[in-house]
Design an enzyme around this catalytic site. Structure first.
Site: not given
Ligand code: PEP
Length: 250
Positions: A9-11, A94, A96, A166, A172, A212, A233-234
């Site tokens: 997930n590149w956000k 998601h 976010e 999640e 994150g 994470s 993500g990251g």
């Protein structure tokens, strides 16, 4: 046996030129993957990422979808638009989106229905906040989020949904759920699916862990029997890191 699925997930990261470079760097590194490999990119990167991924095992996904087919929804994107641009998958719900953009369980459900009807593969995100975990509501909450989101789908459609568990407190933050915590809550989700749709269906649904997940903890998480992959993500923003997660079994 469920085939594992690792999705990035590149956000809100990477321009189209950067997306092309990242997918091209990733291609040789993940070509021997035994799992499904997906990158969920910003909508403006979909066509470029798809073109860059041509001839490889990398699938492209979007990060959100509107529930209407078309209409007066300035700034939004329909499932047909995403599909035609090259998306095969779409992340829905998601945390976010829920936290910053007012996403509710009801609109998540509408988006799931729109995506499935358009032939997009759904990665449905569910998960509890820290205060909800501390109050003992995790199981009830993930069960509720999951079943509401899937309302209106039949068993065959449910089988094809990918669920990403999640925990919000692990996204994150660098804090990961322990292997056992992640496995246990994913087991709760699968048991809820079994009660509603039957064991046969529940056993086919792939349920990822997200929060994470990175090269240093992927092996332990993927060794858990209920965990069928990861939403990353990251660690999906650097080709070497994402490839190390994808190649967790090498
Ligand atoms: C995510 O955005 O879905 C996620 C899991 O992020 P991170 O891996 O950075 O925690």
């Amino acid at each position: 046996m469920r085939k594992a699925i690792i999705a990035g997930n590149w956000k809100m990261n990477k321009t189209p030129a950067e997306a092309k470079a990242l997918v091209e760097a990733l291609k040789p590194l993940v070509k021997e993957a035994s799992c499904d490999v997906v990158v969920c990119v910003p909508a403006v990167d979909i066509a470029t990422a798809k073109a860059a991924a041509k001839g490889s095992n990398i699938k492209v996904g979007a990060q959100n979808v509107h529930f209407a087919k078309s209409g007066a929804y300035t700034g939004e994107l329909s499932a047909d638009m995403l599909k035609e641009a090259g998306a095969e998958y779409v992340i829905i719900g998601h945390s976010e989106r829920r936290q910053y953009f007012g996403e509710t369980d009801a609109t998540v459900n509408q988006r799931v229905l729109a995506a499935v009807n358009a032939g997009l593969k759904v990665i449905l995100c569910v998960g509890e906040k820290l205060e909800e975990r501390n109050a003992g509501y995790t199981d009830a909450l993930v069960e509720y989020q999951t079943l509401i989101a899937l309302t209106g789908l039949d068993k065959k459609q449910v089988e094809k949904i990918v669920i990403a568990y999640e925990p919000v407190w692990a996204i994150g933050t660098g804090v990961t759920a322990t292997d056992e915590q992640a496995n246990e809550t994913i087991g709760v989700i699968r048991a809820a699916l079994a009660r509603k749709y039957g064991k046969g269906t529940a056993n086919k649904v792939r349920i990822q862990y997200g929060g994470s997940m990175k090269p240093s903890n992927v092996k332990g998480l993927m060794a858990q029997p209920e965990i069928d992959g990861g939403l990353i993500g990251g660690a999906s923003l650097k080709a070497e890191d994402f490839a190390a997660v994808v190649n967790y079994d090498k």
